[in-house]
Design an enzyme around this catalytic site. Sequence first.
Site, PDB file in Angstrom:
ATOM      1  N   ASP A 145      -9.609  -3.671  -5.779  1.00 15.15           N
ATOM      2  CA  ASP A 145      -9.078  -2.803  -4.727  1.00 15.15           C
ATOM      3  C   ASP A 145      -9.617  -1.388  -4.910  1.00 15.15           C
ATOM      4  O   ASP A 145      -9.492  -0.799  -5.986  1.00 15.15           O
ATOM      5  CB  ASP A 145      -7.551  -2.794  -4.805  1.00 15.15           C
ATOM      6  CG  ASP A 145      -6.889  -2.160  -3.590  1.00 15.15           C
ATOM      7  OD1 ASP A 145      -7.578  -1.428  -2.850  1.00 15.15           O
ATOM      8  OD2 ASP A 145      -5.685  -2.388  -3.398  1.00 15.15           O
ATOM      9  N   HIS A 182      -8.353  -4.818  -1.409  1.00 12.84           N
ATOM     10  CA  HIS A 182      -7.080  -4.299  -0.930  1.00 12.84           C
ATOM     11  C   HIS A 182      -6.314  -5.328  -0.092  1.00 12.84           C
ATOM     12  O   HIS A 182      -5.086  -5.355  -0.100  1.00 12.84           O
ATOM     13  CB  HIS A 182      -7.333  -3.040  -0.103  1.00 12.84           C
ATOM     14  CG  HIS A 182      -6.115  -2.233   0.181  1.00 12.84           C
ATOM     15  ND1 HIS A 182      -5.333  -1.669  -0.812  1.00 12.84           N
ATOM     16  CD2 HIS A 182      -5.518  -1.880   1.354  1.00 12.84           C
ATOM     17  CE1 HIS A 182      -4.332  -1.006  -0.276  1.00 12.84           C
ATOM     18  NE2 HIS A 182      -4.404  -1.124   1.034  1.00 12.84           N
ATOM     19  N   SER A 236       0.841  -1.187   0.000  1.00 14.90           N
ATOM     20  CA  SER A 236       0.000   0.000   0.000  1.00 14.90           C
ATOM     21  C   SER A 236       0.885   1.251   0.000  1.00 14.90           C
ATOM     22  O   SER A 236       1.696   1.421  -0.904  1.00 14.90           O
ATOM     23  CB  SER A 236      -0.964  -0.041   1.190  1.00 14.90           C
ATOM     24  OG  SER A 236      -2.022   0.871   1.025  1.00 14.90           O
TER      25      SER A 236
END
Length: 694
Positions: free
Chosen positions: A624, A658, A538
Amino acid sequence: MSSDTPPVAKKVPAERTHHGDTVIDEYAWLADKDDPDTVLYLEAENAFTEGQTEHLDGLRESIFQEIKGRTLETDLSVPTRKGGWWYYSRTEEGKQYGIQCRLRASGDTPPELKAGEPLDGERVLLDGNELAGDSPFFAIGTSSITPDGTTLAYSTDFSGNERFTLRFKNLDSGEILADEIPDIFYGGAWSADGSAFFYTTIDDAWRPYRVHRHIIGTPSADDVVVYEESDERFWVGIGLTRSERYLVLGAGSKITSEVRILDADYPTGEFAVVRPRRTGVEYALDHAGDRFLVLHNEGAENFELATAPLEDPGTWTPLIPHSEDTRLLDVDAFSDHVVVHFRRDGLTGIRVLPAGDEPHEISFPETIHAAEPAGNPEYHTGRLRLAYASMVTPPSVYDYDISKRELILLKRRPVLGGFEPGDYEQFREWAVADDGTRIPISVVMKKGTQRPAPTVLYGYGSYETSIDPSFSVARLSLLDRGLVFAVAHVRGGGEMGRRWYEEGKLDRKKNTFSDFVAAARHLDQGGWSSSIVARGGSAGGLLMGAVANLAPEEFAGVVAEVPFVDALNTILDPSLPLTVIEWDEWGDPLHNADVYAYMKSYTPYENVDGRTYPPILAITSLNDTRVLYHEPAKWIARLRATAGGGPFLLKTEMGAGHGGRSGRYDAWHEEAFTLSWILDRAAAGKTAVTEETK
């Protein structure tokens, strides 16, 4: 296309001009996931990645079996008391998801755990395996029970896009009520009598911006919006104080917060503002008997704890003043004591303030550790439930007897296969950054490992998120093969207090990247590492892309998971999920030329060039909503077309969000895939960077 042939992404020049700067983005077309060419390209990348890693199939399967073999597959959590019930979850061998349960409480001591068996008299609340059915992805977003324990609100997601459907279950009869509400976000809160449930919804940019009130038994079309946040920098949430006396509606940006409260006995009343928002002031509130507790940073960089009268919650009187060396993280109020979670010298701690007794801090057995309050829904209790772990000690659940000042170990996660904590050792190292700042590094290895050794260096460094010392069953597959694992606690995180965060954001973001490189060089020059594979996800994926540009020669490989590598283009587009919210973290390049120039100077995608890069594995998910799949897809395409070195691999999970795949066995397979690649690259060493470009 052969899986041995690298996919070549077509170039469709798209022009972008900001602040007089014209840029051609030849891979912008990949942002359209409805374009058949996009899907075909992602599938070709998956086939190429599979072909390039086919030689690791045996190692991958071995690691999966090791993770599985160390895990007690049929297990249950330590029950937590709430009202007349003990609540817990359990897993069963062969099943992907957990099962939420409860049983009637008798006494204050948790029932005896029986490994491999359900507890006598249990009632199943939610079985994730039954709810998931044949869906390749499944997640529960909300699970909240009325104060009287009769009704459960729960929400489910079957795609990974974090838009959930809310349902209600009568826990006495097992009946699923007719009430059904689609497209809600995480969280929610009940009124005191259980007649109303408050929930949040998100806008087109995936920003939670509305709080709704649903009256049980009425159509969702009749639900009332009790609050709507119009400022696109702010998001909203709803919850209860621990006492369940007040509903708490919070609106917050990255740097500012505003809280509204409502007596939970009067759910149709109006929420009252505690203190109007003021830029840069953050605060949170809990109820403690005849007063409120307020944790805030007004004139207190590391936060202070204050009290406020019930009739005037905006008037704050210090209880724990600000400290330069201690960051106050959270406060929990109970009927007879207050618990403060804090951070000092890069480690977490817990302070207890008993009514009528001296405050004290809880002592823990290891100098390197992570501890936090966990699972304390009961307001009237003399015990504190807390979670504890270190890099060598598996996750542990303790009760802390406040009057006796005694820690009582309730459970330590079993690790099968002959694991002994004493076979491993952990260390704290300190690197020196370019500006002289000392950067902490947490290190773990198996005793007897010959140094220098192949090393995995993990980093994050954003949002004041701290990567505290933790235990990993999967990591043992690296340590047992002679690798060292390290975490670089770089600026932009919160490990060393609020200032640590401030020095790694906005126009000081590059400190995050140079800190990580400094940590890598420290491990190299200090005799720890023979080669380093970097890993992050991320915002930590942004870190991976940035350090690959900054110092590619330092790394034998880079793993970037759901990586935020096209940060400038994303933050320039307010229509994308969460962009405007992020301006307080990264700056606003859309309206500020200086911010634009600074971000352009470090964002990974913009800075790919013809230098020699280490092998890179980028992992993403099609659904995501936090870091869109096209960021790593574009990055890998540009690396392959422009850079030397590699290979550059992209793996896209075509049915997840995600967090990747949702089932635990699926997640173990994914981790085994990543760890096998890391082992391969670590063994090849830095020389692989130059050998593959000859």
